[in-house]
Design an enzyme around this catalytic site. Structure first.
Site, mmCIF file in Angstrom:
data_model
loop_
_atom_site.group_PDB
_atom_site.id
_atom_site.type_symbol
_atom_site.label_atom_id
_atom_site.label_comp_id
_atom_site.label_asym_id
_atom_site.label_seq_id
_atom_site.Cartn_x
_atom_site.Cartn_y
_atom_site.Cartn_z
ATOM 1 N N SER A 171 22.687 43.262 43.708
ATOM 2 C CA SER A 171 23.474 44.187 42.880
ATOM 3 C C SER A 171 22.688 45.474 42.695
ATOM 4 O O SER A 171 21.447 45.445 42.722
ATOM 5 C CB SER A 171 23.722 43.541 41.509
ATOM 6 O OG SER A 171 24.222 44.493 40.592
ATOM 7 N N TYR A 182 21.319 38.467 33.941
ATOM 8 C CA TYR A 182 21.982 38.740 35.217
ATOM 9 C C TYR A 182 21.160 39.747 36.032
ATOM 10 O O TYR A 182 20.852 39.515 37.200
ATOM 11 C CB TYR A 182 23.386 39.293 34.955
ATOM 12 C CG TYR A 182 24.102 39.785 36.201
ATOM 13 C CD1 TYR A 182 24.828 38.892 36.995
ATOM 14 C CD2 TYR A 182 24.051 41.127 36.595
ATOM 15 C CE1 TYR A 182 25.483 39.336 38.132
ATOM 16 C CE2 TYR A 182 24.698 41.569 37.728
ATOM 17 C CZ TYR A 182 25.415 40.669 38.485
ATOM 18 O OH TYR A 182 26.054 41.106 39.630
HETATM 19 N N1 LIG Z 1 31.966 43.118 41.327
HETATM 20 C C1 LIG Z 1 30.873 43.772 41.061
HETATM 21 O O1 LIG Z 1 30.901 44.803 40.362
HETATM 22 C C2 LIG Z 1 29.556 43.311 41.598
HETATM 23 C C3 LIG Z 1 28.494 44.211 41.572
HETATM 24 C C4 LIG Z 1 27.261 43.805 42.050
HETATM 25 C C5 LIG Z 1 27.112 42.524 42.534
HETATM 26 N N2 LIG Z 1 28.159 41.669 42.545
HETATM 27 C C6 LIG Z 1 27.933 40.311 43.027
HETATM 28 O O2 LIG Z 1 28.905 39.959 43.966
HETATM 29 C C7 LIG Z 1 29.071 38.551 43.974
HETATM 30 C C8 LIG Z 1 30.548 38.212 43.919
HETATM 31 O O3 LIG Z 1 31.066 38.650 42.678
HETATM 32 P P1 LIG Z 1 32.580 39.158 42.493
HETATM 33 O O4 LIG Z 1 32.505 40.517 41.959
HETATM 34 O O5 LIG Z 1 33.350 38.875 43.713
HETATM 35 O O6 LIG Z 1 33.034 38.251 41.253
HETATM 36 P P2 LIG Z 1 34.009 36.986 41.192
HETATM 37 O O7 LIG Z 1 35.355 37.329 41.685
HETATM 38 O O8 LIG Z 1 33.865 36.460 39.788
HETATM 39 O O9 LIG Z 1 33.368 35.993 42.237
HETATM 40 C C9 LIG Z 1 32.334 35.114 41.923
HETATM 41 C C10 LIG Z 1 32.629 33.803 42.623
HETATM 42 O O10 LIG Z 1 31.527 32.922 42.420
HETATM 43 C C11 LIG Z 1 32.049 31.632 42.211
HETATM 44 N N3 LIG Z 1 31.090 30.854 41.416
HETATM 45 C C12 LIG Z 1 30.633 31.124 40.173
HETATM 46 N N4 LIG Z 1 29.803 30.154 39.780
HETATM 47 C C13 LIG Z 1 29.737 29.265 40.807
HETATM 48 C C14 LIG Z 1 29.060 28.031 40.997
HETATM 49 N N5 LIG Z 1 28.270 27.500 40.045
HETATM 50 N N6 LIG Z 1 29.224 27.381 42.172
HETATM 51 C C15 LIG Z 1 30.021 27.895 43.137
HETATM 52 N N7 LIG Z 1 30.693 29.037 43.008
HETATM 53 C C16 LIG Z 1 30.557 29.703 41.851
HETATM 54 C C17 LIG Z 1 33.357 31.839 41.460
HETATM 55 O O11 LIG Z 1 34.263 30.794 41.729
HETATM 56 P P3 LIG Z 1 34.413 29.476 40.793
HETATM 57 O O12 LIG Z 1 34.212 29.953 39.380
HETATM 58 O O13 LIG Z 1 35.777 28.991 41.094
HETATM 59 O O14 LIG Z 1 33.359 28.546 41.252
HETATM 60 C C18 LIG Z 1 33.876 33.119 42.086
HETATM 61 O O15 LIG Z 1 34.746 32.858 43.156
HETATM 62 C C19 LIG Z 1 28.271 38.020 42.775
HETATM 63 O O16 LIG Z 1 27.031 37.523 43.190
HETATM 64 C C20 LIG Z 1 28.065 39.263 41.940
HETATM 65 O O17 LIG Z 1 26.911 39.191 41.138
HETATM 66 C C21 LIG Z 1 29.379 42.040 42.111
#
Ligand SMILES: NC(=O)c1ccc[n+]([C@@H]2O[C@H](COP(=O)([O-])OP(=O)(O)OC[C@H]3O[C@@H](n4cnc5c(N)ncnc54)[C@H](OP(=O)(O)O)[C@@H]3O)[C@@H](O)[C@H]2O)c1
Length: 248
Positions: free
Chosen positions: A139, A152
Site C-alpha cells: 500500500s 494496517y
Molecule cells: N483499496 C485500497 O484503497 C487499497 C489501497 C492500498 C492497498 N490495498 C490492498 O489491496 C488488497 C485488496 O484490498 P481491496 O481494496 O480489494 O479490499 P476488499 O474488497 O475488502 O478485498 C479484500 C479481500 O480480502 C479477503 N480477506 C480478508 N480477510 C481474509 C482472510 N482472513 N482470508 C482470506 N481472505 C480474506 C476479503 O474476502 P473475505 O472477507 O470474503 O475473506 C476480500 O475479498 C488489500 O491487501 C489491501 O490492503 C487496497
C-alpha cells in the site's frame, strides 16, 4: 511475469482488486484460483468464466493449515506458478488509548503473518516452476502511515521490507513483485467505494495491468497516484504527507 499461460492463485479474490485482477488475468488466457473466506463472493468472481476456480481459505489460518491447503492446491493444479498475496483488512483504531488488542492482532495475522505463511507453503512449488512470480500487495500507506490505521500501515511497511528480502533471496528463481496501490474505490473500509479522492477501481486496474505487462515486469507496480507516497522519504516531504493524513 508472463501475460498468459500462468496458473495464478489470488487471495482475497472475492471482491475489490482481487476480483478485478482475477477476471482480467482469466480473460488474458490464464487459469486463476481465487481464495477467500466467502465462497459466494468467490463464485461471483468466477461466474461465466470456466477457468476461474473458487477455493475457500482463511489466510489467517495456522501455519499447518496453510501448508495443508498449499499441498492440496498444488496436487490439484500442478502448473501453479504465480501466487498473489492480496487479501487484507483495514480497520480504523485508536492507538492513543488503552484498548482490546484483538483487532490489531487480527490485522497482523491477516496482512503480515498470512503472506509469510503462504509464501513458505508455496516457495518450493514456485522455485520448481517455469516463469514463477510472487506478487505482494502492499500500500502507499507502507511509505507514509495513516495514524488512524496504524497497525494496517505497519503491516504494509513490514510486507514491503519482507518483499525486498524475498526478491534478493529468490533472485533468478522467482520474480518478486510488490504492487503498491494508492487509495482505490473498493469496500476495504466501509463506504470507500463511493468516496471522492480515491481512484476509481477500473482506472487503477487498467493502469496497473499496463505496468504489469511491461517487459521486464517492474519490481514495484506504482501507478502515478501513489508515487508521491512511495518516494516521499527520498523527496523530503514524508512529514508533510503524514500531517495531511493525520488531519483526515
Ligand atoms: N483499496 C485500497 O484503497 C487499497 C489501497 C492500498 C492497498 N490495498 C490492498 O489491496 C488488497 C485488496 O484490498 P481491496 O481494496 O480489494 O479490499 P476488499 O474488497 O475488502 O478485498 C479484500 C479481500 O480480502 C479477503 N480477506 C480478508 N480477510 C481474509 C482472510 N482472513 N482470508 C482470506 N481472505 C480474506 C476479503 O474476502 P473475505 O472477507 O470474503 O475473506 C476480500 O475479498 C488489500 O491487501 C489491501 O490492503 C487496497
Amino acid at each position: 511475469m508472463k501475460n498468459s499461460g500462468n496458473t495464478i492463485l489470488v487471495t482475497g479474490g472475492g471482491s475489490g482488486l482481487g476480483r478485478e485482477y482475477a477476471r482480467r488475468w482469466h480473460d488474458a488466457g490464464n487459469t486463476v484460483i481465487v481464495a477467500g473466506r466467502t465462497l459466494s463472493s468467490l463464485a461471483e468472481t468466477a461466474k461465466g468464466r470456466e477457468n476461474i476456480h473458487p477455493v475457500e481459505f482463511d489466510v489467517a489460518a495456522a501455519a499447518g493449515d496453510v501448508a495443508a491447503f498449499a499441498t492440496g492446491l498444488c496436487e490439484r493444479f500442478p502448473g501453479l506458478n504465480v501466487v498473489v498475496n492480496n487479501a487484507g483488512i483495514m480497520p480504523f483504531e485508536n492507538i492513543e488509548a488503552k484498548r482490546d488488542l484483538g483487532e490489531a492482532e487480527r490485522v497482523v495475522e491477516t496482512n503480515l503473518l498470512g503472506p509469510i505463511r503462504l509464501i513458505d507453503a508455496f516457495v518450493e512449488q514456485l522455485k520448481a516452476a517455469e516463469d514463477a512470480a510472487l506478487i505482494n500487495v502492499s500500500s502507499g500507506l507502507a511509505f507514509v502511515p495513516l495514524p488512524k490505521a496504524a497497525t494496517y500501515s505497519a503491516t504494509k511497511a513490514a510486507l514491503h521490507s519482507y518483499t525486498m528480502s524475498l526478491r534478493k533471496r529468490l533472485e533468478g528463481l522467482v520474480e518478486v513483485i510488490e504492487l503498491i496501490p494508492p487509495g482505490v474505490q473498493t469496500e476495504l473500509t466501509p463506504g470507500q467505494s463511493q468516496r471522492d479522492g480515491y481512484l476509481p477501481l477500473d482506472d487503477f486496474i487498467a493502469e496497473s495491468m499496463e505496468l504489469l505487462a511491461q517487459k521486464p515486469t517492474p519490481s514495484e507496480i506504482c501507478v502515478e497516484a501513489v508515487r508521491a507516497f512511495r518516494n516521499s522519504e527520498a523527496n523530503g516531504n514524508q512529514q508533510e504527507l503524514l500531517d495531511m493524513l493525520a488531519a483526515r
